[in-house]
Every structure is written in C-alpha cells, then in structure tokens.
Design a protein around this motif. Structure first.
Motif, PDB file in Angstrom:
ATOM      1  N   ASP A 132      23.465  53.593  36.477  1.00 13.67           N
ATOM      2  CA  ASP A 132      22.345  52.817  35.941  1.00 13.67           C
ATOM      3  C   ASP A 132      21.310  52.590  37.040  1.00 13.67           C
ATOM      4  O   ASP A 132      21.577  51.892  38.021  1.00 13.67           O
ATOM      5  N   PHE A 133      20.139  53.185  36.886  1.00 13.25           N
ATOM      6  CA  PHE A 133      19.048  53.020  37.848  1.00 13.25           C
ATOM      7  C   PHE A 133      17.915  52.176  37.272  1.00 13.25           C
ATOM      8  O   PHE A 133      16.779  52.247  37.756  1.00 13.25           O
ATOM      9  N   SER A 134      18.193  51.379  36.267  1.00  9.64           N
ATOM     10  CA  SER A 134      17.140  50.632  35.575  1.00  9.64           C
ATOM     11  C   SER A 134      16.477  49.575  36.459  1.00  9.64           C
ATOM     12  O   SER A 134      15.368  49.123  36.160  1.00  9.64           O
ATOM     13  N   LYS A 135      17.127  49.162  37.541  1.00  6.50           N
ATOM     14  CA  LYS A 135      16.533  48.162  38.439  1.00  6.50           C
ATOM     15  C   LYS A 135      15.506  48.767  39.393  1.00  6.50           C
ATOM     16  O   LYS A 135      14.788  48.035  40.068  1.00  6.50           O
ATOM     17  N   VAL A 136      15.462  50.075  39.472  1.00  6.57           N
ATOM     18  CA  VAL A 136      14.530  50.730  40.390  1.00  6.57           C
ATOM     19  C   VAL A 136      13.114  50.652  39.830  1.00  6.57           C
ATOM     20  O   VAL A 136      12.883  50.930  38.656  1.00  6.57           O
ATOM     21  N   GLU A 137      12.150  50.285  40.668  1.00 10.67           N
ATOM     22  CA  GLU A 137      10.766  50.186  40.220  1.00 10.67           C
ATOM     23  C   GLU A 137       9.812  50.796  41.238  1.00 10.67           C
ATOM     24  O   GLU A 137      10.148  50.978  42.414  1.00 10.67           O
ATOM     25  N   PHE A 138       8.631  51.119  40.764  1.00 14.71           N
ATOM     26  CA  PHE A 138       7.524  51.603  41.607  1.00 14.71           C
ATOM     27  C   PHE A 138       6.712  50.386  42.005  1.00 14.71           C
ATOM     28  O   PHE A 138       6.218  49.655  41.150  1.00 14.71           O
ATOM     29  N   LEU A 139       6.580  50.135  43.305  1.00 13.19           N
ATOM     30  CA  LEU A 139       5.884  48.940  43.782  1.00 13.19           C
ATOM     31  C   LEU A 139       4.739  49.336  44.702  1.00 13.19           C
ATOM     32  O   LEU A 139       4.938  50.008  45.712  1.00 13.19           O
ATOM     33  N   THR A 140       3.532  48.915  44.340  1.00 17.43           N
ATOM     34  CA  THR A 140       2.372  49.067  45.201  1.00 17.43           C
ATOM     35  C   THR A 140       2.095  47.726  45.857  1.00 17.43           C
ATOM     36  O   THR A 140       2.017  46.701  45.182  1.00 17.43           O
ATOM     37  N   TYR A 141       1.966  47.739  47.186  1.00 19.67           N
ATOM     38  CA  TYR A 141       1.867  46.466  47.907  1.00 19.67           C
ATOM     39  C   TYR A 141       0.844  46.564  49.034  1.00 19.67           C
ATOM     40  O   TYR A 141       0.844  47.527  49.801  1.00 19.67           O
ATOM     41  N   GLU A 142      -0.038  45.569  49.109  1.00 13.02           N
ATOM     42  CA  GLU A 142      -1.005  45.475  50.199  1.00 13.02           C
ATOM     43  C   GLU A 142      -0.656  44.256  51.035  1.00 13.02           C
ATOM     44  O   GLU A 142      -0.831  43.116  50.602  1.00 13.02           O
ATOM     45  N   GLU A 143      -0.173  44.506  52.221  1.00 12.92           N
ATOM     46  CA  GLU A 143       0.352  43.414  53.049  1.00 12.92           C
ATOM     47  C   GLU A 143      -0.743  42.648  53.781  1.00 12.92           C
ATOM     48  O   GLU A 143      -0.613  41.450  54.019  1.00 12.92           O
ATOM     49  N   GLY A 144      -1.797  43.343  54.156  1.00 10.64           N
ATOM     50  CA  GLY A 144      -2.906  42.671  54.813  1.00 10.64           C
ATOM     51  C   GLY A 144      -2.644  42.375  56.279  1.00 10.64           C
ATOM     52  O   GLY A 144      -1.900  43.071  56.962  1.00 10.64           O
ATOM     53  N   VAL A 145      -3.251  41.291  56.781  1.00 12.73           N
ATOM     54  CA  VAL A 145      -3.169  40.943  58.203  1.00 12.73           C
ATOM     55  C   VAL A 145      -1.832  40.250  58.484  1.00 12.73           C
ATOM     56  O   VAL A 145      -1.463  39.288  57.801  1.00 12.73           O
ATOM     57  N   CYS A 146      -1.133  40.752  59.498  1.00 11.90           N
ATOM     58  CA  CYS A 146       0.200  40.243  59.837  1.00 11.90           C
ATOM     59  C   CYS A 146       0.373  40.179  61.347  1.00 11.90           C
ATOM     60  O   CYS A 146      -0.365  40.799  62.111  1.00 11.90           O
ATOM     61  N   VAL A 147       1.368  39.429  61.772  1.00  6.72           N
ATOM     62  CA  VAL A 147       1.861  39.500  63.139  1.00  6.72           C
ATOM     63  C   VAL A 147       3.197  40.233  63.070  1.00  6.72           C
ATOM     64  O   VAL A 147       3.984  40.008  62.153  1.00  6.72           O
ATOM     65  N   GLN A 148       3.430  41.139  64.008  1.00  6.57           N
ATOM     66  CA  GLN A 148       4.670  41.901  63.976  1.00  6.57           C
ATOM     67  C   GLN A 148       5.202  42.087  65.397  1.00  6.57           C
ATOM     68  O   GLN A 148       4.492  41.913  66.385  1.00  6.57           O
ATOM     69  N   CYS A 149       6.489  42.467  65.455  1.00  4.85           N
ATOM     70  CA  CYS A 149       7.161  42.592  66.734  1.00  4.85           C
ATOM     71  C   CYS A 149       8.437  43.406  66.540  1.00  4.85           C
ATOM     72  O   CYS A 149       9.030  43.393  65.455  1.00  4.85           O
ATOM     73  N   MET A 150       8.860  44.128  67.583  1.00  4.19           N
ATOM     74  CA  MET A 150      10.153  44.800  67.552  1.00  4.19           C
ATOM     75  C   MET A 150      11.220  43.807  68.009  1.00  4.19           C
ATOM     76  O   MET A 150      11.141  43.266  69.116  1.00  4.19           O
ATOM     77  N   HIS A 151      12.194  43.569  67.148  1.00  3.02           N
ATOM     78  CA  HIS A 151      13.317  42.692  67.490  1.00  3.02           C
ATOM     79  C   HIS A 151      14.500  43.568  67.879  1.00  3.02           C
ATOM     80  O   HIS A 151      14.880  44.473  67.127  1.00  3.02           O
ATOM     81  N   ILE A 152      15.087  43.303  69.036  1.00  2.00           N
ATOM     82  CA  ILE A 152      16.277  44.007  69.489  1.00  2.00           C
ATOM     83  C   ILE A 152      17.441  43.031  69.464  1.00  2.00           C
ATOM     84  O   ILE A 152      17.407  41.998  70.139  1.00  2.00           O
ATOM     85  N   GLY A 153      18.471  43.345  68.681  1.00  3.01           N
ATOM     86  CA  GLY A 153      19.637  42.474  68.650  1.00  3.01           C
ATOM     87  C   GLY A 153      20.078  42.145  67.238  1.00  3.01           C
ATOM     88  O   GLY A 153      19.554  42.684  66.252  1.00  3.01           O
ATOM     89  N   PRO A 154      21.075  41.256  67.105  1.00  3.87           N
ATOM     90  CA  PRO A 154      21.605  40.894  65.785  1.00  3.87           C
ATOM     91  C   PRO A 154      20.548  40.257  64.894  1.00  3.87           C
ATOM     92  O   PRO A 154      19.624  39.608  65.375  1.00  3.87           O
TER      93      PRO A 154
END
Length: 211
Positions: A132-154
């Motif tokens: 059953d793959f009925s939960k799968v959907e096509f999602l278009t998303y515009e995230e916009g301005v963000c702060v991001q970073c590479m996290h190393i660890g748990p």
C-alpha cells in the motif's frame, strides 16, 4: 557520463559548513509521507515511511530500464532522505518527548518528475511490490530564508547546534520562525545503520524572519 548528484551540484543546500549561515532555499518538489510518533520505534510508522519513499524513488530512477519513458529523464543519484519535524504547540523541539513528534519524510525529486509521473511510479510499485503506497504524495515546498548548519554527532545532541544557529541568526537581524508550515528541517547525509553516532552528518535548517 557521471550521474547527476544533487549533493555535489547544490553544495550550498546539502554540504554547508559546520558554522551557521543564512541561505535562501528555492521551490523544490519531493516525494513525501506524513506521520507522527517516535521515529526510533522498531516496525514503527517512521521506518515504514522511509521504505515507501525509497521504493518510489528507485522506481522513478530505474524507469530508464523499462517501457515507461519519462520526458526529460537524466540519470541521477537518488538524493538524501530529509525530514520536517514539529510538535504541536511548540516553536522548538523537546527531544525527550519523541512520542509527540509530527513529521513529513521526504526525498527530493528531479525537475523532470511531475505529479503525473509520481502517480505512475506509485501505481507501478503497488503492482510489483503488492504493498500500500497510498500515503505517498507529491509535495511542492518553498522554504525561503533559513539559517542552516552541518551538525556532526548524535541526533539527541542537535539542541547544542540549534542554539548556535539561533544565536547567529539574531546577530544577523533574524529570529527563528518555526510556525505553521515552516518547519525544523533535517537532511541525513549518513547511513545510520553503518555510521557511528558521533560521526553522523546532518544538515539542520531552521526558517527565519527579520526581527
């Protein structure tokens, strides 16, 4: 000719430095499955969702070997697993209450994959896998301005990195804006089955707005 690799072609979104940075993320299309609950549960909804996503992702990728030809297809490396996370009534995440998680698990789609082509892949996978793959959907998303970073660890050590991101954002004149359909976002660059927790690489992204 080498396969197109999103991580290499769009390093600013998939391979950020370990120090926080501001980034504007454009509109992207995804395969998505929504759910809730503790992602660490054996046989839980989260792990089932991941299985659904990868099955559809590889159905699309390997369509090149079948009769169904997707217009504009080019060979590519399946992008990494991603996730939007939130908890009702909170603007931050309490990692001690994983049972309260709500999430959208995602894998990015190449631009040549339309909603109709995703529907084809779901139908194809359903017939072949008898699942059953009925939960799968096509999602278009515009995230916009963000702060991001590479996290190393748990994953449970993410709050330390998130604190640094919030502090950096405020120094730049922004505040964290996790609300509504603006989510805490993670991109998983390591295979948790093969990687030691202290070496896990995760892109963490938080939506922001001007103070």
């Amino acid at each position: 000719m080498a396969s197109f690799d999103f991580k290499k072609e769009y390093k600013e979104f998939y391979l950020p430095p370990k120090k926080p940075q501001i980034v504007e993320v454009p509109i992207m299309d995804f395969i998505a499955v929504r759910g809730e609950g503790n992602p660490n549960e054996e046989e839980g909804d989260y792990k089932i969702a991941i299985g659904l996503l990868y099955t559809i992702a590889y159905t699309i990728k390997m369509s090149k070997l079948g009769k169904h030809k997707i217009e504009g297809y080019f060979d590519y490396v399946v992008p990494p697993l991603e996730g939007f996370w939130w908890q009702e009534g909170r603007t931050n995440i309490d990692y001690a209450q994983k049972e309260n998680f709500k999430w959208i698990s995602l894998i990015r789609l190449p631009d040549f994959v339309s909603k109709e082509e995703l529907n084809w892949a779901v139908k194809e996978a359903t017939e072949k896998k008898k699942m059953d793959f009925s939960k799968v959907e096509f999602l278009t998303y515009e995230e916009g301005v963000c702060v991001q970073c590479m996290h190393i660890g748990p994953y449970d050590h993410e709050p330390e990195t998130i604190y640094e991101m919030e502090r950096f954002a405020e120094e730049q004149g922004y505040k964290i804006d996790v609300a509504g359909e603006r989510y805490h976002h993670e991109i998983y660059l390591s295979d948790v089955r093969k990687c030691r927790p202290e070496n896990l690489k995760t892109v963490i992204r938080q939506p922001i707005r001007l103070l």
